[in-house]
Scaffold this motif. Structure first.
Motif, PDB file in Angstrom:
ATOM      1  N   PRO A  24       0.784  -1.319  -0.071  1.00  0.00           N
ATOM      2  CA  PRO A  24       0.048  -0.155   0.099  1.00  0.00           C
ATOM      3  C   PRO A  24       0.931   1.296  -0.118  1.00  0.00           C
ATOM      4  N   ASN A  25       2.249   1.094   0.173  1.00  0.00           N
ATOM      5  CA  ASN A  25       3.043   2.455   0.310  1.00  0.00           C
ATOM      6  C   ASN A  25       3.794   2.577  -0.856  1.00  0.00           C
ATOM      7  N   GLY A  26       3.479   1.570  -1.837  1.00  0.00           N
ATOM      8  CA  GLY A  26       4.482   1.506  -3.111  1.00  0.00           C
ATOM      9  C   GLY A  26       5.602   0.587  -3.245  1.00  0.00           C
ATOM     10  N   ASN A  81       4.505 -13.063   9.175  1.00  0.00           N
ATOM     11  CA  ASN A  81       3.893 -11.639   8.771  1.00  0.00           C
ATOM     12  C   ASN A  81       4.515 -11.300   7.324  1.00  0.00           C
ATOM     13  N   HIS A  82       4.303 -10.086   7.133  1.00  0.00           N
ATOM     14  CA  HIS A  82       4.367  -9.357   5.626  1.00  0.00           C
ATOM     15  C   HIS A  82       5.202  -8.203   6.040  1.00  0.00           C
ATOM     16  N   ALA A  83       6.315  -7.874   5.124  1.00  0.00           N
ATOM     17  CA  ALA A  83       6.926  -6.609   5.132  1.00  0.00           C
ATOM     18  C   ALA A  83       6.783  -5.997   3.971  1.00  0.00           C
ATOM     19  N   GLU A  84       7.114  -4.863   3.906  1.00  0.00           N
ATOM     20  CA  GLU A  84       7.046  -3.914   2.732  1.00  0.00           C
ATOM     21  C   GLU A  84       8.199  -2.901   2.622  1.00  0.00           C
ATOM     22  N   LEU A  85       8.985  -3.246   1.966  1.00  0.00           N
ATOM     23  CA  LEU A  85      10.348  -2.243   1.853  1.00  0.00           C
ATOM     24  C   LEU A  85      10.215  -1.176   0.805  1.00  0.00           C
ATOM     25  N   VAL A  86      10.288  -0.103   1.429  1.00  0.00           N
ATOM     26  CA  VAL A  86      10.316   1.236   0.347  1.00  0.00           C
ATOM     27  C   VAL A  86      11.877   1.860   0.206  1.00  0.00           C
ATOM     28  N   LEU A  97      15.824   3.587   3.855  1.00  0.00           N
ATOM     29  CA  LEU A  97      14.815   2.467   3.666  1.00  0.00           C
ATOM     30  C   LEU A  97      13.781   2.574   4.613  1.00  0.00           C
ATOM     31  N   ARG A  98      12.631   2.167   4.287  1.00  0.00           N
ATOM     32  CA  ARG A  98      11.261   2.347   5.168  1.00  0.00           C
ATOM     33  C   ARG A  98      10.756   1.002   5.051  1.00  0.00           C
ATOM     34  N   LEU A  99      10.798   0.159   6.358  1.00  0.00           N
ATOM     35  CA  LEU A  99      10.070  -1.007   6.264  1.00  0.00           C
ATOM     36  C   LEU A  99       8.682  -0.972   7.095  1.00  0.00           C
ATOM     37  N   PHE A 100       7.597  -1.447   6.427  1.00  0.00           N
ATOM     38  CA  PHE A 100       6.121  -1.384   6.883  1.00  0.00           C
ATOM     39  C   PHE A 100       5.851  -2.858   7.197  1.00  0.00           C
TER      40      PHE A 100
END
Length: 130
Positions: free
Chosen positions: A30-32, A41-46, A52-55
């Motif tokens: 959702p953050n691109g 779990n799930h992680a999103e890396l931007v 680096l931003r890890l959601f």
């Protein structure tokens, strides 16, 4: 098993494999950024610039609290390797900066430790998505 049966079984596996592999392919979050499984779990890396931003999200894709979590990313970009500590900065966000510049072809391996859990790792190619 005869050769013919082995070939048929192999062909069936090839036909069925793409469907089963799609469930584990990286996807956009959702953050691109690139979203992958990390532990249960799930992680999103931007990746942007040298940040680096890890959601983090739970198994049902709900934002997950990161207080008490520790993480680090080993980044390979531009032929150089950098280790980037990621610290909690939001409800479900860990962030860090390092000696790299985000670009296509970069790779990152994130090690995440949540309170009371074993460390989990995930591999990312955050800028090489469709």
């Amino acid at each position: 098993m005869t050769t013919r049966r082995l070939m048929a079984a192999g062909l069936a596996a090839l036909v069925l494999a793409p469907e089963s592999l799609r469930a584990h392919e990286p996807r956009r979050g959702p953050n691109g950024g690139q979203k992958v499984d990390i532990g249960s779990n799930h992680a999103e890396l931007v990746a942007q610039g040298n940040t680096l931003r890890l959601f983090l999200f739970d198994a049902a894709d709900r934002p997950m609290a990161v207080s008490g979590a520790t993480a680090q990313a080993v980044v390979l970009a531009g032929g150089r390797q950098a280790t980037v500590p990621l610290t909690p900065v939001g409800e479900n966000l860990l962030q860090g900066t390092g000696d790299f510049t985000a670009a296509r072809g970069m790779r990152a391996v994130v090690t995440l430790t949540l309170p009371g859990q074993r460390p989990a790792q995930a591999r990312f190619t955050p800028l090489d998505q469709d």
